[in-house]
Scaffold this motif. Sequence first.
Motif, PDB file in Angstrom:
ATOM      1  N   GLU A 147      -0.940  -4.722  -7.624  1.00  0.00           N
ATOM      2  CA  GLU A 147      -2.361  -5.295  -7.347  1.00  0.00           C
ATOM      3  C   GLU A 147      -2.635  -6.481  -7.437  1.00  0.00           C
ATOM      4  O   GLU A 147      -3.179  -7.428  -6.451  1.00  0.00           O
ATOM      5  CB  GLU A 147      -3.180  -4.524  -8.346  1.00  0.00           C
ATOM      6  N   GLN A 173       2.370   1.562  -3.497  1.00  0.00           N
ATOM      7  CA  GLN A 173       1.260   2.114  -4.338  1.00  0.00           C
ATOM      8  C   GLN A 173       1.048   3.616  -4.287  1.00  0.00           C
ATOM      9  O   GLN A 173       0.733   4.375  -5.183  1.00  0.00           O
ATOM     10  CB  GLN A 173      -0.068   1.257  -4.244  1.00  0.00           C
ATOM     11  N   LYS A 197       0.984  -1.214   0.053  1.00  0.00           N
ATOM     12  CA  LYS A 197       0.003  -0.134  -0.109  1.00  0.00           C
ATOM     13  C   LYS A 197       0.936   1.356  -0.009  1.00  0.00           C
ATOM     14  O   LYS A 197       0.531   2.137  -0.802  1.00  0.00           O
ATOM     15  CB  LYS A 197      -0.839  -0.017   1.283  1.00  0.00           C
ATOM     16  N   LEU A 199       2.183  -1.270 -11.140  1.00  0.00           N
ATOM     17  CA  LEU A 199       0.884  -1.023 -10.377  1.00  0.00           C
ATOM     18  C   LEU A 199       0.038  -2.221 -10.678  1.00  0.00           C
ATOM     19  O   LEU A 199      -0.596  -2.651  -9.510  1.00  0.00           O
ATOM     20  CB  LEU A 199       0.099   0.450 -10.768  1.00  0.00           C
ATOM     21  N   LYS A 213       1.498   6.615  -7.064  1.00  0.00           N
ATOM     22  CA  LYS A 213       0.441   7.674  -7.394  1.00  0.00           C
ATOM     23  C   LYS A 213       0.867   9.152  -6.982  1.00  0.00           C
ATOM     24  O   LYS A 213       0.777   9.937  -7.943  1.00  0.00           O
ATOM     25  CB  LYS A 213      -0.760   7.238  -6.404  1.00  0.00           C
TER      26      LYS A 213
END
Length: 509
Positions: free
Chosen positions: A445, A316, A313, A441, A320
């Motif tokens: 996931e 990620q 997390k 990414l 972003k």
Amino acid sequence: MATISNVSEKYKDIISKSSLIHSGSPALYQLRPKKERIGTLTRRTIGERNLNKVNKTILLVGETGTGKSTLINTLVNYAMGVEFDDDIWFEIEEEEKRSQCDSQTSDVIVYEIFGFEDKTLPYSLTIIDTPGYGDTRGTEKVDISQRLLDLFSSENGVHEINVVGLVMKATENRVTDHLRYIFNSVMSLFGKNLEKNIVAIITHSTGMPPKAVLEALEDAKIKCARDERKQPVHFLLNNCQNKDRTQGREYLQQADKVTMRGISQFKDFLQTSRPQKLMTTVEVLNSRIRLTACIQNLEQRIELIELKQTEIKQTQEALKKHEHKMKKNEKFTAEVDEVYKEKEPIKGGMWLFFYEGAVTCEVCKENCHYPGCTMAWSPGHCEVMKGGSCIVCTKKCPVSDHVKEKWRFVTKTRKVQRTLQGMKDKYEENKAESEKKSSLLENLEKEMEELTANKDQYLEESYQHVVSLGQIALRVDSLSSHGHLDFLIQKMKERGDTEKLQRLEEMKI
């Protein structure tokens, strides 16, 4: 009252093998039983067993201060035919003076009383005294399950039980959480076949009906034998047998009558109770050890997954946040909590009869049996090994991949700075060539989905282990499994699995 000369003659042989504590009314003598070890346990024996005579075995459990020591001494004196008017009292156990600092190997003591058959009892006695638990000694210091397993599985140990006595004071008007915890901890050691052999032994009684104690047992849902009125089978005893009788003799004589009536009724129950073979108990204990080890290992895997998910997390979020820099092919760094494992020293080592340590898998880098591995001298002798392989670690590796040492694996995190290339290296190093074409990414996931699926699988395995234990054990909730139930309950709450949550909570009642 018997004369001193008559008493001395009646107990001449016993007195010759005892030490005078003090003269008076009653004269107190300390018995000198033969002492030996059964594995990690202590056995104290009076007399020689006659294999042609019946032997009855009693297991006692209760908090420190309930009068278990007095109860043991009372049973010994009753077996030897001691009467109130003899003005003499023998002690095999010092009254509630077992030090909290005693070594682990003396926590369970087995008393054997031979050679007095047909005086007042038509059988000899074996009494197993468990520690009071109120001694505030934690599970790391005292593993009663392991001690009793050693006793029940040893060739010269105990292989059947006639009665489990739950010792409580007559003044108890409720079963405290601590007391309920104690009873459930011991009851969880046994199979369902032992329920009709569990009775309440109520000490410090005046002889009045123990209404409050019986209601407390009912409220706590203690599983035990029932009488024709559906009440818990119970026996009343007073604890004044060794008190000075120079004053208040009539009161003490009345108190003795309460005890003798209770002991006589207990004798009758012992006479008719069918002994329960402990093969089921050994199965329960072995199963508990294996299942507990599996649950502990699964909890560690779940913890590792959750930490890895946090790391993903953070990665990620960093991608972003720096998306515009990535498009411009600009360099950037981000701080994440990297998960890693390392070896951590633990307390342990080789003692007189056991070796305390952790059985670990060097391939999976997991703890397969810790804490609680005390009996095995090498991984191959550990309960978690079956058919030459481990039943606990992720890959179910062979025994040869395991070690037993004074260290365990621990999962930790550390702050690290990662570049974009570092992130790619971290999450693409094990990907197939076709998967590398996906974006970082997308790979993250997929990694998160795999971890979530593994976590769900491990939770389901943990749950099924607890259910399996419930199918053979009298109690699932115990000293060793209490924390694991809490862990699973919390995780089922997080998942919103109301059906499994309800079943787990019912197991704690």
